[in-house]
Design an enzyme around this catalytic site. Structure first.
Site, PDB file in Angstrom:
ATOM      1  N   CYS A 169       0.843  -1.185   0.000  1.00 45.06           N
ATOM      2  CA  CYS A 169       0.000   0.000   0.000  1.00 45.06           C
ATOM      3  C   CYS A 169       0.878   1.235   0.000  1.00 45.06           C
ATOM      4  O   CYS A 169       2.064   1.172   0.314  1.00 45.06           O
ATOM      5  CB  CYS A 169      -0.917   0.013   1.220  1.00 45.06           C
ATOM      6  SG  CYS A 169      -2.077  -1.372   1.244  1.00 45.06           S
ATOM      7  N   TRP A 174      -3.673  -1.623  -1.999  1.00 51.61           N
ATOM      8  CA  TRP A 174      -3.611  -2.811  -2.860  1.00 51.61           C
ATOM      9  C   TRP A 174      -4.238  -3.931  -2.049  1.00 51.61           C
ATOM     10  O   TRP A 174      -3.691  -4.373  -1.044  1.00 51.61           O
ATOM     11  CB  TRP A 174      -2.168  -3.129  -3.227  1.00 51.61           C
ATOM     12  CG  TRP A 174      -2.016  -4.237  -4.216  1.00 51.61           C
ATOM     13  CD1 TRP A 174      -2.502  -4.286  -5.489  1.00 51.61           C
ATOM     14  CD2 TRP A 174      -1.304  -5.463  -4.026  1.00 51.61           C
ATOM     15  NE1 TRP A 174      -2.135  -5.463  -6.104  1.00 51.61           N
ATOM     16  CE2 TRP A 174      -1.396  -6.213  -5.230  1.00 51.61           C
ATOM     17  CE3 TRP A 174      -0.577  -6.011  -2.973  1.00 51.61           C
ATOM     18  CZ2 TRP A 174      -0.809  -7.459  -5.396  1.00 51.61           C
ATOM     19  CZ3 TRP A 174      -0.002  -7.254  -3.124  1.00 51.61           C
ATOM     20  CH2 TRP A 174      -0.106  -7.960  -4.324  1.00 51.61           C
ATOM     21  N   ASN A 203       0.553   0.294   5.773  1.00 49.42           N
ATOM     22  CA  ASN A 203       1.180  -0.492   4.716  1.00 49.42           C
ATOM     23  C   ASN A 203       1.778  -1.723   5.367  1.00 49.42           C
ATOM     24  O   ASN A 203       2.583  -1.612   6.290  1.00 49.42           O
ATOM     25  CB  ASN A 203       2.270   0.318   4.007  1.00 49.42           C
ATOM     26  CG  ASN A 203       3.024  -0.517   2.986  1.00 49.42           C
ATOM     27  OD1 ASN A 203       2.509  -1.490   2.464  1.00 49.42           O
ATOM     28  ND2 ASN A 203       4.267  -0.135   2.707  1.00 49.42           N
ATOM     29  N   GLY A 204       1.380  -2.906   4.921  1.00 53.73           N
ATOM     30  CA  GLY A 204       1.915  -4.135   5.483  1.00 53.73           C
ATOM     31  C   GLY A 204       0.807  -5.112   5.808  1.00 53.73           C
ATOM     32  O   GLY A 204      -0.261  -5.096   5.199  1.00 53.73           O
ATOM     33  N   THR A 252      11.732 -10.470 -11.507  1.00 54.45           N
ATOM     34  CA  THR A 252      12.722  -9.879 -12.401  1.00 54.45           C
ATOM     35  C   THR A 252      14.109  -9.841 -11.772  1.00 54.45           C
ATOM     36  O   THR A 252      15.117 -10.088 -12.455  1.00 54.45           O
ATOM     37  CB  THR A 252      12.269  -8.460 -12.803  1.00 54.45           C
ATOM     38  OG1 THR A 252      11.158  -8.571 -13.707  1.00 54.45           O
ATOM     39  CG2 THR A 252      13.375  -7.687 -13.484  1.00 54.45           C
ATOM     40  N   SER A 253      14.202  -9.552 -10.485  1.00 50.35           N
ATOM     41  CA  SER A 253      15.508  -9.507  -9.824  1.00 50.35           C
ATOM     42  C   SER A 253      16.169 -10.873  -9.812  1.00 50.35           C
ATOM     43  O   SER A 253      17.395 -10.990  -9.986  1.00 50.35           O
ATOM     44  CB  SER A 253      15.346  -8.973  -8.400  1.00 50.35           C
ATOM     45  OG  SER A 253      14.913  -7.631  -8.406  1.00 50.35           O
ATOM     46  N   SER A 296      17.071  -6.718  -5.273  1.00 46.70           N
ATOM     47  CA  SER A 296      15.708  -6.174  -5.227  1.00 46.70           C
ATOM     48  C   SER A 296      15.740  -4.748  -5.735  1.00 46.70           C
ATOM     49  O   SER A 296      16.524  -3.937  -5.241  1.00 46.70           O
ATOM     50  CB  SER A 296      15.160  -6.210  -3.794  1.00 46.70           C
ATOM     51  OG  SER A 296      13.973  -5.451  -3.676  1.00 46.70           O
ATOM     52  N   GLN A 297      14.895  -4.444  -6.709  1.00 49.53           N
ATOM     53  CA  GLN A 297      14.844  -3.076  -7.237  1.00 49.53           C
ATOM     54  C   GLN A 297      14.470  -2.099  -6.136  1.00 49.53           C
ATOM     55  O   GLN A 297      15.128  -1.091  -5.936  1.00 49.53           O
ATOM     56  CB  GLN A 297      13.837  -3.009  -8.394  1.00 49.53           C
ATOM     57  CG  GLN A 297      13.837  -1.678  -9.136  1.00 49.53           C
ATOM     58  CD  GLN A 297      12.993  -0.598  -8.473  1.00 49.53           C
ATOM     59  OE1 GLN A 297      13.396   0.572  -8.417  1.00 49.53           O
ATOM     60  NE2 GLN A 297      11.842  -0.943  -7.947  1.00 49.53           N
ATOM     61  N   THR A 320      11.074  -5.721  -0.963  1.00 48.95           N
ATOM     62  CA  THR A 320      10.313  -6.932  -1.280  1.00 48.95           C
ATOM     63  C   THR A 320      10.265  -7.845  -0.062  1.00 48.95           C
ATOM     64  O   THR A 320      11.306  -8.267   0.452  1.00 48.95           O
ATOM     65  CB  THR A 320      10.953  -7.656  -2.467  1.00 48.95           C
ATOM     66  OG1 THR A 320      11.171  -6.718  -3.527  1.00 48.95           O
ATOM     67  CG2 THR A 320      10.068  -8.778  -2.952  1.00 48.95           C
ATOM     68  N   GLU A 355      12.723 -13.729 -18.454  1.00 53.20           N
ATOM     69  CA  GLU A 355      12.339 -12.330 -18.254  1.00 53.20           C
ATOM     70  C   GLU A 355      11.463 -11.821 -19.399  1.00 53.20           C
ATOM     71  O   GLU A 355      10.508 -11.080 -19.162  1.00 53.20           O
ATOM     72  CB  GLU A 355      13.597 -11.463 -18.121  1.00 53.20           C
ATOM     73  CG  GLU A 355      13.340  -9.972 -17.945  1.00 53.20           C
ATOM     74  CD  GLU A 355      12.567  -9.628 -16.688  1.00 53.20           C
ATOM     75  OE1 GLU A 355      12.072  -8.484 -16.614  1.00 53.20           O
ATOM     76  OE2 GLU A 355      12.444 -10.491 -15.796  1.00 53.20           O
ATOM     77  N   LYS A 388       7.626 -10.431 -18.867  1.00 52.48           N
ATOM     78  CA  LYS A 388       7.138  -9.108 -19.277  1.00 52.48           C
ATOM     79  C   LYS A 388       5.831  -9.229 -20.062  1.00 52.48           C
ATOM     80  O   LYS A 388       4.886  -8.473 -19.843  1.00 52.48           O
ATOM     81  CB  LYS A 388       8.200  -8.392 -20.121  1.00 52.48           C
ATOM     82  CG  LYS A 388       9.343  -7.835 -19.328  1.00 52.48           C
ATOM     83  CD  LYS A 388       8.886  -6.701 -18.425  1.00 52.48           C
ATOM     84  CE  LYS A 388       9.775  -6.535 -17.215  1.00 52.48           C
ATOM     85  NZ  LYS A 388       9.649  -7.563 -16.192  1.00 52.48           N
ATOM     86  N   HIS A 394      11.884 -32.699 -23.433  1.00 48.15           N
ATOM     87  CA  HIS A 394      11.357 -33.379 -22.249  1.00 48.15           C
ATOM     88  C   HIS A 394       9.999 -32.812 -21.846  1.00 48.15           C
ATOM     89  O   HIS A 394       9.728 -32.616 -20.656  1.00 48.15           O
ATOM     90  CB  HIS A 394      12.359 -33.272 -21.102  1.00 48.15           C
ATOM     91  CG  HIS A 394      13.710 -33.790 -21.448  1.00 48.15           C
ATOM     92  ND1 HIS A 394      13.963 -35.131 -21.644  1.00 48.15           N
ATOM     93  CD2 HIS A 394      14.896 -33.147 -21.693  1.00 48.15           C
ATOM     94  CE1 HIS A 394      15.239 -35.299 -21.961  1.00 48.15           C
ATOM     95  NE2 HIS A 394      15.826 -34.114 -22.001  1.00 48.15           N
TER      96      HIS A 394
END
Length: 694
Positions: free
Chosen positions: A2, A121, A148-149, A387-388, A432-433, A437, A565, A569, A588
């Site tokens: 959030c 969120w 937030n959390g 992504t990271s 982590s960007q 995270t 990646e 996307k 396989h």
């Protein structure tokens, strides 16, 4: 994840409408993360509150005037709460509609006023006004909270509060917090004692009861014109602006208390993201876990909470200077932030390498005290999510080659689920960007507990990851607004390649190889500019794939990460099923999916796996696969020697740098595919920028 924001003006007259717009704009700066509802709380002049004899006395009313029921109507600035499902514009529209119906004067001025705001969120309860924040203690809004959390013990707290007579309106875990604050406040004021409870005492007692991760901001009419914030495991920042300061000027003050005790007109801000602060001030403080920050009378007081000490000690903290410009959080001439950030990659890669390439050497200042320890590690563990994780996977082969140290990959959540072995002789590299995270931070705590050397690679200097790791590297890619990471991904790869070069710097046998890669790094931004010229071609390819429901991407070696990646996307923004697959595993199982209708992208640029990828292409042709081959410039005839296929030709660079080049056409493809299909490219469905819930 959030977004929370708060604004307090002190000794400067601000109209109610101005205050509301500051809050709305703060939310707009956070909205890029992808949210589904929002709300704000500001003051009104409406009175009417039922208080106890103690609150009557604190309000200057004789106790004898209190009724036998031990209650009295005490006037105060009753908060106004506005909440709405949807984007920020939905909240703004409903706000002005309600203002008109309430006949609220937006031109009324306040010399001191505290307002709070939130974007949500959804985790507990569907998006709706009742589940939006601020969450309230009850009908009189005696305590309001933005959060937030996640509160992990909320069900136990909720049951306890229900037994105490509280009723709940929302489905959120957050609602227990303001109700718990009211319970603490009422209990402290119950009886005839003369002791009153301060706002910070209420919040500290609430913290004692909470389990989980959170950043909280409290507002209460019992404590007018005050705000309190606290955090544990979620990011929260304080911004400080004196009205005489230039927003672009570095503050001469170091201690936040020194700055705020002078009584000068000022504005104070809380935010979960630096992007919401940069247009107001560059003086900020990253609040640490278990710190309680109290804004009162234009001053900032900071306390360190612990479970043992009843009265937490006051502490001093130094302000930092924000190295960010307002232009970074604007789209400029681009239609979307994702588009802007894809095209910013020559600049982001340049800034990532600036000052770190010295002739034929790499200097990573954040690792200089620990580089010898890393070189003698028994194992290096890359840990990340999404992504990271893919960026780390792209760099792994080169790090193994130069260091000679075994390198393992861990998805953060899986490491925690398994309680995988981590040893003191290991180096754990966390990628982590945002640096916030949740799974990555929990894995970091786990590695710290097990004694590993912990290295952070993040785009956010003030993040929890940056503060908790022993050492690390700031990727310096600039503010990334789009939910789908693009420029951070390529900068992460480059940082990890530089990490490999630094670790391997003591080996004579790899000197020539290192120097060749460093030469390639110097030229990499120019090559990326060339690749970006494929924009139109990728839009044409996207048009041909608009109606497809699935897409496979095959990669191998360095480019297995590129396949993962690229597929990610397409999946996260274009909302199209796509899978990145290891080409060596094609026989396989995945080969069973191939027919003349399923689009298949094969990455077959020149590296050690090129001949193997040629064989993959032949097998796909034999099954009449609908092929799209990414190859090095001039290699179309070799890559598609056995039949027709659509090609994407990219410049050839050194193998470990090719992953940076190869991902860019796939980023462009996913962007255009999303736009053509009419989806929100910057705020994909169901996703948020940094997931800090578990």
């Amino acid at each position: 994840m959030c977004g929370i924001f708060a604004y307090l003006n002190y000794n400067v007259a601000r109209e109610r409408g101005y205050i509301a717009e500051v809050l709305f704009n703060g939310l707009r700066r956070l909205e890029y993360r992808g949210y589904d509802s929002a709300g704000i709380a500001i003051d009104s002049n409406r009175s009417g509150f039922v208080g106890t004899s103690k609150t009557a006395e604190s309000a200057g009313i004789d106790r004898n005037e209190v009724s036998k029921s031990n209650s009295i109507s005490i006037p105060y600035n009753h908060p106004l709460v506005f909440r709405q499902e949807g984007k920020i514009d939905s909240l703004v529209g409903s706000f002005y509609e309600e203002v008109e119906s309430l006949n609220l004067n937006l031109e009324e001025q306040y010399s001191i006023h505290a307002g709070i705001a939130h974007t949500r969120w959804a985790t507990h309860g569907v998006p709706s006004p009742k589940n939006s924040h601020p969450q309230s203690s009850g009908v009189e809004d005696e305590f309001l909270v933005v959060h937030n959390g996640i509160i992990t013990n909320y069900e136990v707290l909720k049951e306890t509060l229900i037994r105490q007579g509280f009723t709940f309106e929302s489905d959120t875990d957050t609602e227990v917090i303001p109700k718990l604050a009211k319970f603490v406040f009422d209990k402290a004021h119950d009886g005839d004692g003369d002791q009153t409870v301060t706002f910070s005492q209420v919040v500290i007692e609430v913290m004692r009861q909470l389990e989980g991760a959170y950043a909280l901001i409290f507002k209460s009419p019992h404590y007018p014109n005050e705000l309190i914030a606290c955090k544990r495991g979620s990011i929260l920042l304080l911004g400080v602006k004196e009205l005489t300061e230039d927003v672009t000027t570095r503050s001469l003050f170091h201690d936040v208390k020194t700055l705020t005790r002078n009584g000068k007109p000022k504005e104070l801000f809380f935010s979960s993201d630096l992007c919401a602060l940069v247009e107001h001030t560059k003086n900020y403080l990253a609040i640490e876990d278990n710190e309680v920050v109290h804004l009162k009378d234009g001053c900032v007081s900071i306390f360190k909470f612990d479970y043992v000490t009843e009265k937490p000690a006051s502490i001093q903290r130094a302000l930092s200077f924000l190295e960010m410009e307002v232009e970074q959080i604007k789209k400029g001439n681009y239609d979307h932030f994702m588009q802007k950030e894809i095209h910013e990659q020559p600049q982001s890669l340049t800034t990532t390498m600036r000052g770190r390439l010295k002739g034929k050497s790499v200097i990573l200042g954040g690792l200089k005290d620990d580089i010898k320890t890393i070189r003698h590690s028994r194992r290096i563990i890359f840990i990340g999510c999404g992504t990271s994780y893919n960026a780390a996977l792209a760099a792994r082969p080169f790090l193994e080659e130069l260091s000679g140290i075994p390198v393992t990959m861990e998805i953060a959540s899986d490491l925690l689920d398994r309680q995988g072995p981590v040893y003191r002789e290991d180096t754990a590299v966390f990628v982590s960007q945002s640096g916030e995270t949740a799974d990555t931070l929990l894995a970091l705590d786990y590695a710290l507990e097990n004694g590993a050397l912990c290295v952070g690679i993040t785009n956010t200097v003030s993040s929890t990851l940056a503060r908790k790791t022993h050492c690390g590297v700031h990727i310096n890619a600039g503010c990334e607004i789009g939910v789908a990471s693009t420029k951070a991904y390529t900068s992460q790869i480059v940082v990890m390649i530089m990490l490999a070069l630094d670790i391997g710097d003591d080996k004579v046998s790899t000197k020539q190889r290192r120097e060749t890669i460093i030469d390639g790094l110097y030229n990499l931004p120019n090559i990326v500019r060339e690749v970006l010229k494929l924009d139109t071609a990728m839009k044409d390819l996207a048009e041909s794939l608009m109606d497809e429901k699935s897409l496979l991407v095959f990669g191998r070696g360095y480019n297995y990460a590129t396949a993962l990646e690229g597929a990610l996307k397409v999946k996260e923004v274009a909302l199209t099923h796509s899978e990145g697959l290891l080409a060596g595993e094609m026989k396989h199982g995945p080969l069973a999916l191939v027919d003349e209708t399923l689009p298949v992208i094969v990455i077959a640029t020149r590296d050690g796996c090129f001949s193997k990828q040629q064989s993959v292409i032949q097998q796909l042709h034999a099954r009449k696969g609908r092929l799209i081959v990414m190859c090095s410039q001039g290699d179309v005839s070799l890559a598609c020697s056995t039949g027709f296929c659509r090609s994407i030709e990219v410049p050839q660079v050194e193998d470990c740098l090719q992953t940076v080049i190869n991902i860019i056409p796939l980023q462009l493809l996913s962007y255009h595919l999303t736009v053509l299909r009419g989806y929100d490219v910057d705020q994909p469905r169901n996703l948020a920028k940094s997931v800090t819930t578990q």
